[in-house]
Design an enzyme around this catalytic site. Structure first.
Site, PDB file in Angstrom:
ATOM      1  CG  HIS A 176      -8.602  21.458 -15.745  1.00 43.08           C
ATOM      2  ND1 HIS A 176      -8.301  20.661 -14.666  1.00 43.08           N
ATOM      3  CD2 HIS A 176      -9.682  20.873 -16.336  1.00 43.08           C
ATOM      4  CE1 HIS A 176      -9.153  19.645 -14.600  1.00 43.08           C
ATOM      5  NE2 HIS A 176      -9.995  19.755 -15.600  1.00 43.08           N
ATOM      6  CG  HIS A 190     -11.198   9.199 -12.174  1.00 37.37           C
ATOM      7  ND1 HIS A 190     -11.891   9.089 -13.359  1.00 37.37           N
ATOM      8  CD2 HIS A 190     -10.782  10.486 -12.097  1.00 37.37           C
ATOM      9  CE1 HIS A 190     -11.892  10.265 -13.971  1.00 37.37           C
ATOM     10  NE2 HIS A 190     -11.224  11.130 -13.231  1.00 37.37           N
TER      11      HIS A 190
END
Length: 420
Positions: free
Chosen positions: A102, A168
């Site tokens: 990111h 997740h």
């Protein structure tokens, strides 16, 4: 009936038919006095000595945190960790923002994540997965890639990793070893972790740890340079701390996953024609890339050929950084995107999110309510909607007046499943 969806910072109210099934995690009240609870956990950890006893005053300490796309309450956890380490000079402490692939966080974002006092007094670095000079090579993984981790992490005398545990959609559960891998790994290692074979594996999904290749790989990479101490928390829908897990990486994380599974997984008796979902609001729904998680939670219980309606604000766009948009633009349909990504010769970071989105779209139609311009949704092969209630009304023409509907107001904070 009116349902409030977690959307951005303020939520979104929608009216749905009264017979709709609303699925939320078991609500847990916040833990009493979270400050004292965290200090107790640091002083009575699982599988290791108390944190303060483990760290020498001369140690160079790193604290790895998750980035702004995760709601880990690091504005609480980091100061409380430092409260236990008052014998360590602040100049000996470095906070590593575990960005994975990111973008860097701005000062304003770091202040939101950590508080201005920490930003002004403790050294903070953003991890850069593609900067070889900032990485250390540690060997070769049994998964067939070279292992690179953040250099300052590797060279520190004492390593702490923080995080929060939730189901997740690739690795079974977040938190634990994922703070390190992919949080502060090199791009080559991350690409293997997220390659088409790994992401497409049937056990690489919500709530599964055993024989999940992604969980196995993240655990293995952690053994190359294991964190000395873990501090993870569980959160409720209001993002308040409900439980604390601290100590040795595997033991503390395992206990945390068992706790979260009890409260976040929801068994359903049937699949639904339509599933309305979210990505749990800000900060999790900042972009479409992250919102794929909420769509994947809905995929667990929507019938094949059904419809997913996702409400995600996407205040940070698609986002503009990374390769997510580029990959989505490379082919004209989800099927073609899957074929491209599954070709062994193809490798591009961010392909994993595009792959998972295409897998969802091959299963069900996807609508998106967001602040994105319609063209952005169309690049992703998603149908934009400006009115969820109107979309539901139109879908009756496809499924009939008694179409079955499920609503996930908190998106992936609840993982529904059907035993088939």
């Amino acid at each position: 009936m009116k349902v409030t969806l977690a959307y951005g910072r303020n939520g979104l109210s929608v009216n749905v038919p009264s017979y709709s099934t609303v699925i939320e995690p078991t609500h847990l009240e916040p833990i009493e006095n979270d400050h004292e609870a965290v200090l107790r956990a640091l002083r009575n950890p699982r599988g290791t000595k108390p944190l303060r006893e483990l760290v020498k005053s001369s140690d160079r300490v790193v604290i790895v945190i998750s980035d702004i796309t995760r709601p880990t309450p690091n504005q609480k956890l980091v100061p409380w960790i430092l409260e236990e380490l008052t014998h360590v000079p602040l100049e000996n402490v470095t906070i590593i923002n575990g960005l994975g692939t990111h973008r860097d966080q701005t000062r304003e974002e770091l202040c939101e994540m950590l508080g201005e006092t920490i930003v002004d007094t403790v050294r903070i670095i953003n991890h850069h997965c593609q900067e070889k000079s900032e990485l250390t090579h540690l060997g070769t993984s049994s998964f067939g890639c070279e292992v690179y981790l953040n250099k300052e992490y590797v060279e520190a005398d004492f390593r702490i990793v923080t995080g929060f545990i939730e189901p997740h959609f690739f690795a079974g559960f977040s938190g634990g070893p994922k703070g390190i891998m992919p949080g502060i790994a090199g791009i080559e290692t991350i690409l293997t972790f997220h390659n088409a074979k790994m992401i497409g594996h049937p056990l690489a999904t919500w709530g599964i740890l055993d024989n999940n290749p992604l969980q196995e790989m993240t655990r293995e990479i952690n053994t190359f340079c294991k964190p000395d101490f873990l501090l993870n928390v569980a959160l409720n829908g209001e993002k308040e701390i409900t439980q604390v897990f601290a100590g040795e990486l595997a033991e503390a994380h395992g206990i945390g996953c068992s706790f979260v599974k009890q409260h976040a997984m929801h068994k359903c008796d049937q699949r639904y024609d339509v599933v309305i979902t979210t990505n749990a609001g800000y900060p999790l729904d900042q972009n479409l890339y992250q919102a794929v998680k909420g769509m994947d939670a809905a995929r667990m219980i929507v019938r094949q050929g059904g419809t997913i309606i996702c409400a995600a604000e996407c205040s940070d766009g698609m986002p503009a950084h990374g390769n997510f948009i580029k990959i989505l633009e490379m082919r004209e349909s989800p099927k073609k995107i899957l074929e491209m990504i599954e070709d062994p010769s193809f490798q591009m970071f961010d392909q994993w999110e595009a792959q998972r989105l295409a897998m969802i779209q091959e299963w069900a139609d996807v609508y998106l309510y967001s602040t994105l311009p319609d063209e952005s949704a169309q690049i992703a092969k998603i149908t934009p909607t400006k009115d969820i209630e109107q979309t539901l009304s139109e879908l009756k023409g496809k499924y009939g007046s008694e179409m079955s509907i499920a609503v996930l107001p908190l998106g992936p904070l609840t993982i529904p499943y059907v035993e088939e």
